[in-house]
Design a protein around this motif. Structure first.
Motif, mmCIF file in Angstrom:
data_model
loop_
_atom_site.group_PDB
_atom_site.id
_atom_site.type_symbol
_atom_site.label_atom_id
_atom_site.label_comp_id
_atom_site.label_asym_id
_atom_site.label_seq_id
_atom_site.Cartn_x
_atom_site.Cartn_y
_atom_site.Cartn_z
ATOM 1 N N PRO A 14 -4.873 -4.670 -4.692
ATOM 2 C CA PRO A 14 -5.079 -6.105 -4.935
ATOM 3 C C PRO A 14 -5.961 -6.404 -6.133
ATOM 4 O O PRO A 14 -5.979 -7.536 -6.622
ATOM 5 C CB PRO A 14 -5.734 -6.596 -3.640
ATOM 6 C CG PRO A 14 -6.377 -5.389 -3.049
ATOM 7 C CD PRO A 14 -5.493 -4.227 -3.433
ATOM 8 N N SER A 175 1.292 -1.223 5.707
ATOM 9 C CA SER A 175 2.013 -2.445 5.368
ATOM 10 C C SER A 175 3.223 -2.641 6.280
ATOM 11 O O SER A 175 3.448 -3.731 6.816
ATOM 12 C CB SER A 175 2.457 -2.401 3.904
ATOM 13 O OG SER A 175 3.197 -3.549 3.567
ATOM 14 N N ARG A 233 -0.611 -9.978 1.158
ATOM 15 C CA ARG A 233 0.696 -9.499 0.671
ATOM 16 C C ARG A 233 1.760 -9.544 1.753
ATOM 17 O O ARG A 233 2.951 -9.603 1.450
ATOM 18 C CB ARG A 233 0.574 -8.060 0.145
ATOM 19 C CG ARG A 233 -0.193 -7.926 -1.157
ATOM 20 C CD ARG A 233 0.071 -6.577 -1.818
ATOM 21 N NE ARG A 233 -0.203 -5.464 -0.938
ATOM 22 C CZ ARG A 233 -1.392 -4.894 -0.766
ATOM 23 N NH1 ARG A 233 -2.448 -5.371 -1.402
ATOM 24 N NH2 ARG A 233 -1.546 -3.867 0.046
#
Length: 296
Positions: A14, A175, A233
């Motif tokens: 990030p 993720s 995200r």
């Protein structure tokens, strides 16, 4: 500084240049499972995320028989009463942080199920469903509501509140795992994620005996920046980030003495907890990070 070639560990960063993590090695760590061999942890120079290497395609074999410390051992007497009181208190604090009084809750990665049961008792019996990748329920949910993860698809988008308490750190693909967890919440539902903090003051002072250096079970090691970046995200709305003091001193002491965790260390952790809390408060470097997010 030993900068590590990213190779297969190329993560989205990030804050890093070109949006990619660049790693340095934190050294070799003992394999506490006895199944992998010594492992290495590398850490991004920019966002602070840590990665356990070598990567594992599937981590399920580490948890066969529910023998890792992620599954609270079956206890009775004083130890059981202490844990029940602590988990009920934690459940009330978590609901306050979530900011809702949910009718349906999923405890994703419920482990032994003791916290799941305590939360259910706080909310009203029947409100909370536990889930893990084992087909059969854990002992503390044997007479309660439990759904194996491979059947959760039937309940997609039905929960007001989805919890992932010390879950994300157990997967190489954090993720992808977060996406699976978020899909269980209804639109507008709340997701609460809690993970150990790689920047915890005790990690710096105590070193490899720190309880959260539980390798190779812990695969991803989050800083506040990297966890918040992952949540954003994923498309979730980040509501708030909360510093959490998780009582880790008992097991940390057992690790330092290379002893088996027991009631003695549980009591020692209780006695040391005020010191732990004060140290984390003064340094602003908590033992865990809790994120409250909302599904759009």
């Amino acid at each position: 500084m030993n900068v590590v070639a990213a190779g297969s560990l190329r993560q989205v960063c990030p804050v890093g240049p070109q949006g990619r993590c660049e790693y340095e090695s934190l050294g070799s760590f003992e394999d506490k499972s006895g199944n992998v061999g010594n492992v290495e942890v590398v850490r991004c120079l920019h966002c602070g995320i840590g990665i356990t290497t070598p990567p594992l395609a599937d981590v399920a074999f580490l948890y066969e028989g529910r023998e890792s410390q992620d599954f609270q051992p079956r206890t009775s007497g004083l130890a059981h009463r202490i844990k029940t009181v602590a988990f009920r208190r934690q459940a009330r604090a978590l609901l306050k942080d979530a900011g809702i009084h949910p009718a349906r809750v999923l405890d994703f990665g419920c482990g032994s199920g003791l916290f799941t049961r305590c939360l259910d008792e706080v909310l009203g019996v029947g409100a909370v469903t536990g889930s893990d990748f084992h087909a059969d329920p854990p002992f503390d949910l044997a007479d309660g509501r439990y759904v194996p993860m491979d059947r959760l698809g039937e309940l997609k988008e039905t929960f007001d509140l989805v919890l992932a308490m010390h879950v994300l750190e157990h997967d190489d693909d954090a993720s992808g795992l977060l996406d699976r967890i978020a899909r269980m919440a209804r639109p507008g539902g709340v997701i609460v994620i809690e993970v150990p903090n790689i920047d915890c003051v005790w990690a710096a002072l105590i070193g490899k005996s720190w309880d959260a250096w539980y390798l190779p079970f812990h695969r991803t090691h989050f800083s506040k920046t990297s966890l918040e970046g992952l949540v954003r995200r994923s498309g979730l709305e980040l509501v708030r980030t909360i510093d959490v003091c998780v009582p880790t001193m008992g097991r940390t002491l057992a690790n330092a003495l290379r002893a088996r965790n027991s009631l003695v260390f549980l009591l020692a952790g209780i006695l040391l907890h005020p010191i732990q809390w004060l140290g984390e408060k003064l340094c602003g470097r908590p033992s865990a990070i809790r994120v409250v997010a909302r599904r759009n």
